[in-house]
Scaffold this motif. Structure first.
Motif, PDB file in Angstrom:
ATOM      1  N   ALA A 425      41.555  37.954  35.075  1.00 53.47           N
ATOM      2  CA  ALA A 425      42.767  38.300  35.826  1.00 53.47           C
ATOM      3  C   ALA A 425      43.143  37.204  36.808  1.00 53.47           C
ATOM      4  CB  ALA A 425      42.578  39.624  36.560  1.00 53.47           C
ATOM      5  N   GLY A 437      46.921  44.924  40.846  1.00 51.00           N
ATOM      6  CA  GLY A 437      46.165  45.405  39.702  1.00 51.00           C
ATOM      7  C   GLY A 437      46.345  46.890  39.469  1.00 51.00           C
ATOM      8  N   ILE A 442      42.170  48.468  34.862  1.00 52.11           N
ATOM      9  CA  ILE A 442      40.901  47.909  35.341  1.00 52.11           C
ATOM     10  C   ILE A 442      39.736  48.829  34.982  1.00 52.11           C
ATOM     11  CG2 ILE A 442      39.609  47.292  37.418  1.00 52.11           C
ATOM     12  CD1 ILE A 442      42.353  46.451  38.646  1.00 52.11           C
ATOM     13  N   SER A 564      45.745  42.198  35.437  1.00 53.10           N
ATOM     14  CA  SER A 564      45.454  43.621  35.628  1.00 53.10           C
ATOM     15  C   SER A 564      46.728  44.454  35.549  1.00 53.10           C
ATOM     16  CB  SER A 564      44.751  43.830  36.976  1.00 53.10           C
ATOM     17  OG  SER A 564      43.553  43.081  37.029  1.00 53.10           O
TER      18      SER A 564
END
Length: 577
Positions: A425, A437, A442, A564
């Motif tokens: 990322a 993100g 994630i 992300s």
């Protein structure tokens, strides 16, 4: 803003030139957006590696929230000037992420208002700990930045006390514990750094004085909260359950899924039943090995539970728990490289350490990664030690995180889970995707890698490992059921513990910790299952679409290359070519 004239002109003409100009303008806008965002969110800037904001402590008072509202309004208007159809794939995704971020922020300020009822939002320790532990500059410079923060700590906690008008009990108790941990940081690690630094005596005296004033402010905040606890326990607390309407809204902003929260809850119920079937098959296979002279229980849940109990007895010693985590990381890294599963970067350090006291109380293990502006800095794998627990609780924790489960935990948190994903990322060409993100992507990626590793041969098909994988995966599924049931359907602690212990086979210590976590947060526990299901289904879709041209490493690298971003955004980009 200087580029606003360009925004007004480039969104009108549908020509190729206009599309190029629109993307150029949007790239300029993104940079300007971030620079202005850091001004109102200096702590977030610091966590992303913008250390020039290290001395800036944001005080969450009415004036700061008014500035936030003005920022949101201005940027929603600027964002609306772009024709999304004229943006390229990367910028379409970035537009959607910024739009969601602004709308979510606005909703929190105007509707959710957790700054009024969640005292654990107020804690100065995190940024100070980061500044102390990250060698982005000589310690003398970092202490100077900390000194500037310390000066503002009394005002920070005065604002916090003014904001808290209707606290929820679990969040209040967490705030008390974590802010006591903050005092430990200021009186411990910070004092050690001050004493050993090559700074003048006057500077040391100033730092010590401002530290003492900060400690006094934190102590006052802790006392302020402690005085509220009896009334909260007597029934005066805000219900920590947020209800269906707010839950669906928060789910929409936080998860960015194609499904509603209720749909994901129903998917999780169906998944739980499927996993029980798989676990029963494995338990039947293992029963003769562990109970050679005993008849097999007819009830499948009892059968599974008995086998899990025996397998779980293989675990680390209490004093060696953190070290046991550390020793497994190289083996996982070697497996990923040997099987060519995705690109890795061994130059990005991963440091396993005990979770700092001011961060404990939420989960047993977590990754603390540097931001994209300082991607070469250490990534910390925080593991909470069990030494200070009672012998009974130690054994319960160690059975839960036994030698098999610990491998799944390390895949999830480290390689090729969170640590690997966050390294990718931070290399993403889109700062927006790296900075903002998406939790479901994630966490979903980390859960996806657990199954992917076993599918690729990690553990050589060992039935004990697969059984513990399913138990761990069941945790992901039950997290969703638990969170929705508590926050929307009103499930109480007794029913929650029964679900976790009887149907998810969790140890009592883990189950009680999960109840606590589900009472402290909302929606986040659904991110694991939602993201995992969407990623796994998308991989299978790509296999079908590409046939013999499908390559697992190429899929992983491309998927991770979008940073992300929400899974939905990544899928849209990957389907486009």
């Amino acid at each position: 803003m200087a580029f606003s004239f360009l925004l007004a002109g480039c969104s009108k003409a549908p020509s190729e030139k206009a599309e190029i100009d629109t993307n150029v303008a949007f790239d300029q806008y993104k940079n300007a957006f971030l620079e202005s965002f850091w001004q109102v969110s200096p702590e977030y800037a610091l966590y992303n590696g913008r250390y020039e904001f290290a001395s800036h402590l944001r005080i969450n008072d009415a004036a700061a929230r008014a500035a936030d509202a003005e920022f949101i309004s201005q940027h929603m208007a600027l964002l609306a000037k772009f024709s999304v159809d004229e943006l390229n794939g990367t910028n379409k995704g970035d537009w959607a992420i910024i739009d969601n971020e602004l709308r979510s922020w606005q909703w929190r300020l105007s509707t959710f208002k957790d700054y009024q009822w969640n005292p654990s939002h107020y804690n100065v320790a995190g940024p100070i700990g980061l500044i102390l532990n990250t060698e982005y500059a000589p310690i003398e410079e970092r202490l100077a930045a900390i000194n500037e923060r310390l000066i503002k700590v009394p005002a920070y906690y005065q604002a916090a006390e003014a904001n808290i008008v209707s606290p929820a009990l679990p969040q209040t108790l967490l705030a008390i514990d974590q802010n006591r941990g903050a005092i430990g940081l200021l009186e411990g690690g910070l004092q050690e750094a001050i004493e050993s630094a090559a700074i003048s005596e006057k500077t040391k005296q100033d730092l010590v004085m401002h530290t003492q004033q900060a400690v006094a402010a934190i102590e006052h905040y802790v006392e302020f909260l402690e005085q509220m606890v009896p009334a909260l326990e007597a029934g005066g607390a805000k219900d920590f359950r947020i209800g269906e309407a707010l839950y669906e809204q928060k789910f929409s902003f936080d998860i960015v899924s194609e499904f509603s929260a209720k749909q994901v809850y129903e998917m999780a119920l169906a998944e739980k039943a499927k996993i029980h079937v798989e676990m029963a098959t494995l338990a039947e296979q293992l029963w003769p090995r562990y109970f050679p002279e005993q008849p097999m229980p007819e009830d499948s849940l009892i059968l599974i539970g008995r086998v899990i109990e025996q397998v779980s007895l293989e675990h680390a010693k209490p004093s060696e728990f953190v070290a046991a985590v550390q020793t497994q990381i190289p083996a996982l890294d070697a497996f990923v490289v040997e099987h060519d599963l995705m690109d890795t970067d061994r130059n990005k350090p991963l440091v396993v350490r005990e979770t700092p006291a001011y961060q404990r109380g939420f989960s047993i293990a977590s990754i603390e990664a540097p931001g994209p502006y300082d991607s070469a800095a250490n990534t910390y794998y925080n593991v909470s030690p069990v030494d200070d627990l009672s012998p009974e609780m130690q054994e319960s924790h160690l059975r839960e995180y036994n030698s098999y489960t610990m491998q799944i935990l390390n895949i999830h948190e480290a390689v090729p889970g969170h640590y690997t994903q966050l390294v990718h990322a931070n290399k993403s060409p889109s700062l927006i995707k790296a900075i903002f993100g998406n939790g479901a992507m994630i966490e979903g990626w980390a859960v996806y890698t657990e199954r992917m590793m076993l599918e690729q041969g990690y553990g050589e098909g060992q039935p004990e490992l697969w059984l513990m994988y399913y138990k761990w995966n069941l945790r992901t599924v039950v997290n969703t059921i638990l969170d929705y049931s508590i926050q929307v359907l009103g499930m109480d602690e007794q029913a929650a513990l029964a679900l976790l212990m009887n149907e998810a086979f969790q140890e009592e210590a883990e189950a009680r910790g999960k109840w606590r976590r589900a009472s402290l947060s909302q929606v986040q526990l659904t991110s694991y299952f939602t993201g995992y299901k969407e990623i796994y289904a998308f991989r299978e879709e790509q296999k079908q679409r590409l046939g013999e041209d499908f390559n697992l490493k190429a899929f992983h690298n491309e998927f991770l290359g979008y940073g992300s971003a929400p899974v939905k955004v990544i899928k849209d980009n990957m389907r486009a070519h």
